[in-house]
Motif scaffolding. Sequence first.
Motif, PDB file in Angstrom:
ATOM      1  N   ASN A 152       0.852  -1.181   0.000  1.00 13.02           N
ATOM      2  CA  ASN A 152       0.000   0.000   0.000  1.00 13.02           C
ATOM      3  C   ASN A 152       0.895   1.240   0.000  1.00 13.02           C
ATOM      4  O   ASN A 152       1.756   1.396   0.865  1.00 13.02           O
ATOM      5  CB  ASN A 152      -0.883  -0.001   1.246  1.00 13.02           C
ATOM      6  N   TRP A 153       0.703   2.099  -0.994  1.00 13.43           N
ATOM      7  CA  TRP A 153       1.464   3.352  -1.079  1.00 13.43           C
ATOM      8  C   TRP A 153       0.489   4.530  -0.941  1.00 13.43           C
ATOM      9  O   TRP A 153      -0.375   4.714  -1.793  1.00 13.43           O
ATOM     10  CB  TRP A 153       2.175   3.483  -2.431  1.00 13.43           C
ATOM     11  N   THR A 154       0.656   5.322   0.114  1.00 14.81           N
ATOM     12  CA  THR A 154      -0.126   6.560   0.230  1.00 14.81           C
ATOM     13  C   THR A 154       0.636   7.660  -0.495  1.00 14.81           C
ATOM     14  O   THR A 154       1.851   7.541  -0.713  1.00 14.81           O
ATOM     15  CB  THR A 154      -0.276   6.971   1.707  1.00 14.81           C
ATOM     16  N   PRO A 155      -0.065   8.754  -0.865  1.00 13.10           N
ATOM     17  CA  PRO A 155       0.670   9.874  -1.470  1.00 13.10           C
ATOM     18  C   PRO A 155       1.810  10.360  -0.559  1.00 13.10           C
ATOM     19  O   PRO A 155       2.873  10.722  -1.063  1.00 13.10           O
ATOM     20  CB  PRO A 155      -0.404  10.951  -1.640  1.00 13.10           C
ATOM     21  N   SER A 156       1.619  10.308   0.742  1.00 21.12           N
ATOM     22  CA  SER A 156       2.708  10.800   1.613  1.00 21.12           C
ATOM     23  C   SER A 156       3.902   9.846   1.625  1.00 21.12           C
ATOM     24  O   SER A 156       5.057  10.283   1.672  1.00 21.12           O
ATOM     25  CB  SER A 156       2.197  11.076   3.034  1.00 21.12           C
TER      26      SER A 156
END
Length: 635
Positions: free
Chosen positions: A411-415
């Motif tokens: 999972n990659w968040t924008p942050s």
Amino acid sequence: MARKSVCAEVATCGAVRPDFAKLGKTARGFQQAEKLVLGHAPTIAITPVSDGRGGAYEDNLARTWGMAEKVYDLLMNNVKQPDGSPIRVVVAPEIVYGARTAARAQEYYATQGVSANIWVGRSWSYSDELMGAMMGIGSTEWQQCAYGLNQTDRPGAVWLKAFTAAMDEKKRPIFCVYSPELEDEEAPLSDFVAGRLLRFARCAVAVAYMRGKNYLSIGGVSMGIIGSDVRRNAMLNYFGMGTVSVDQSIINGRLNTGFYDHEEVPKAIAFLKKFKMSMFNKPKDRRNGLSDAQLLETCAKMTLIVRDLMNGNAKLADARYAKKWGFTSNVEYAQGANAIVAGTQGQRQWTDYNPNFDVTESILNSSFDWNGFRSPRVIATENDSKNGVGMLAANLVSGGVPQLFADIRTNWTPSSIKKATGVDVSKICPRGIIDKRNSGAAALDYAVDIFKLVKGSGKMTIQQVWQAICADKKLQDKLIELAIKGTTYMNAALTYFPGDGLSSHFTSPGNMPMTAYRYNMVGELLTCSIVEGETVELPKKVADHITMVTDRTWPETYWTPREMTSFEYMSKIGPNHDGNSFGLIGADLLTFNAMLRIPVDMHNMEKEDIFRPTLWDRFGGDDYRACAFLGPVYV
Ligand code: MN
């Protein structure tokens, strides 16, 4: 003298007596068939019903048949079998208005192998008494739908409500189709009515198509992955499917004795050579010491062998062919497992010594191979049968679209992306992305934006997009060309795969609608998760970073769910794998699962897109209670 029987030919009821003595002297062989996977073609009945009273019947006659005709044409023109061939639609021999006319319909349907039924009516009918039309062989397994006309001169709605209530009382789930707007009988079916009838029909076709076919388990459980624990009773009770298991050693047996299709080997190798290849491992570092050429050849042969294990091959039963190519024919082994879906364990016992299944899985799952465009076979990595059966369901309801098997990698968040790369992607994927990156294999179609191939695809369903591709050789050629251009076959990481292999590396284009799904076992209960979303095209710097810090040889698809963060998806999805389909098929999968009484544990569909039998409303729309009340279909 024998009493007069209801059956004209007393002994056989019209069936021919076999010549048993002759059969006892006939050698077996491989019996050729038109279809790859054998089974009766899904057959939907249309049953027009009407008021039987004199005068009322005559008044409704033409317009009741008119409704049946519209439904017939709608189904025949729009719903196909997953292999592209037409579905079978049969119509009751006369309007059903009482017990005897119903029995005539039943008798006919039994001969036709009906598995789903659409009742159409515009008038009052003696609802409960018409059920004789569906009391025949297998009727408890039939999928049922009723379409009542919304008009004023005759009470189509009153019949519809009376009928669905009668079906609910009998625990026969029935889908109810009623137009919110008054209908014009002179006009074509409204979009609403047509949409619901088509959803019912394609899901009923999917249910019927998989029934009686098999999951082929090649190997056992891969590295403790519970999905690869093939649950034979769950397959049977929920999907009506059988399971066949073989040990992976059968592949070595066939490789070593030459038990494969020799004529196809050079074709397969020549085809694989059209792709970019990155063979960075040295032969001496491979545990099996295979040269690059031998590695490619073994991968090609494994693909042919898995194909034969699934669906058989007449050449393997042919003694002359076998002699020519130096192996021994075998009629039993030539038959295959009549598998509609398979899984390959791979890791670890096989891949510790032999090339992995990435070529096999990526080619068989694709819509094409060295023989050109064809129906994809459905193969699950690591023998994850619960993901495999989801891929099959999605393949069937979408009308044959190839499916993407994925590891739910990161999972990659924008942050997180900003921190790792300095790039702000908050406008591109504000809810984050899931890096879907299977460990080496995925259908090569996913290297291509198939929607861009078809003019006007923005306004089409995925079923229509796929039918357009299936109908046009030029589009197929373009798809194949782009998929080959977009894919590089790359050696495997020897730490994971000491026997090496060839991973299918590509990056899926962004902005494609894509539905993720997954079946889960909870004890003996099967559940399904269904989430619609779209693929994401990341800025090159970001994509390169993620690729390099993960595994650069594997196929990668970045995906964001709709109205849900990627983290929420990651948190709530069951296991480590999911299946993914081009297009938005969430509503179809909801209907399909309701037909099989499999509750959906997570979805992001709008209320108006949920189409389930009326019995669900009697449970306040509670999918779990309705499914538990009914239990699986094939118990
Ligand atoms: Mn995996």
